[in-house]
Design a protein around this motif. Structure first.
Motif, PDB file in Angstrom:
ATOM      1  N   SER A  27       0.825  -1.212   0.000  1.00  0.00           N
ATOM      2  CA  SER A  27       0.000   0.000   0.000  1.00  0.00           C
ATOM      3  C   SER A  27       0.860   1.263   0.000  1.00  0.00           C
ATOM      4  N   GLU A  28       1.924   1.273   0.789  1.00  0.00           N
ATOM      5  CA  GLU A  28       2.808   2.440   0.826  1.00  0.00           C
ATOM      6  C   GLU A  28       3.563   2.614  -0.485  1.00  0.00           C
ATOM      7  N   CYS A  32      -1.698   3.627  -2.154  1.00  0.00           N
ATOM      8  CA  CYS A  32      -3.115   3.445  -1.864  1.00  0.00           C
ATOM      9  C   CYS A  32      -3.251   3.163  -0.370  1.00  0.00           C
ATOM     10  N   GLY A  33      -4.460   3.212   0.123  1.00  0.00           N
ATOM     11  CA  GLY A  33      -4.686   2.936   1.530  1.00  0.00           C
ATOM     12  C   GLY A  33      -4.527   1.456   1.853  1.00  0.00           C
ATOM     13  N   TYR A  34      -4.281   1.188   3.124  1.00  0.00           N
ATOM     14  CA  TYR A  34      -4.118  -0.196   3.574  1.00  0.00           C
ATOM     15  C   TYR A  34      -5.358  -1.018   3.261  1.00  0.00           C
ATOM     16  N   GLU A  35      -6.541  -0.480   3.571  1.00  0.00           N
ATOM     17  CA  GLU A  35      -7.775  -1.241   3.355  1.00  0.00           C
ATOM     18  C   GLU A  35      -7.997  -1.531   1.871  1.00  0.00           C
ATOM     19  N   ALA A  36      -7.683  -0.571   1.014  1.00  0.00           N
ATOM     20  CA  ALA A  36      -7.804  -0.802  -0.433  1.00  0.00           C
ATOM     21  C   ALA A  36      -6.879  -1.939  -0.857  1.00  0.00           C
TER      22      ALA A  36
END
Length: 82
Positions: A27-28, A32-36
């Motif tokens: 994600s990093e 994108c976001g962690y949940e995505a």
């Protein structure tokens, strides 16, 4: 960096995520976001809008063989990929 243990390019979405080590790393790196990212892994599918970032991130962390063509192959049903 993350993929130093890999001997070949990832052939599946699961292997691609594994190459990044953790969902947080993915994600990093992709932005994108962690949940995505978690949902992408769970669904075994990365939305096309993230593909440019995935390719760039893979290059940045030395994961070889990740291209648009490779991402298409990763998303094909198993019967079509064979």
């Amino acid at each position: 960096m993350y993929a130093s243990f890999m001997t070949e390019a990832p052939k599946t979405i699961e292997a691609l995520f594994d190459a990044f080590g953790t969902i947080v790393n993915f994600s990093e790196s992709v932005g994108c976001g962690y949940e995505a990212a978690r949902q992408m892994r769970r669904r075994n599918s990365i939305p096309v809008k993230f593909w440019p970032a995935v390719v760039r991130a893979s290059i940045a962390v030395d994961i070889e063989g990740v291209s648009y063509d490779a991402l298409v192959q990763m998303h094909l049903p198993a019967a079509e990929a064979a």
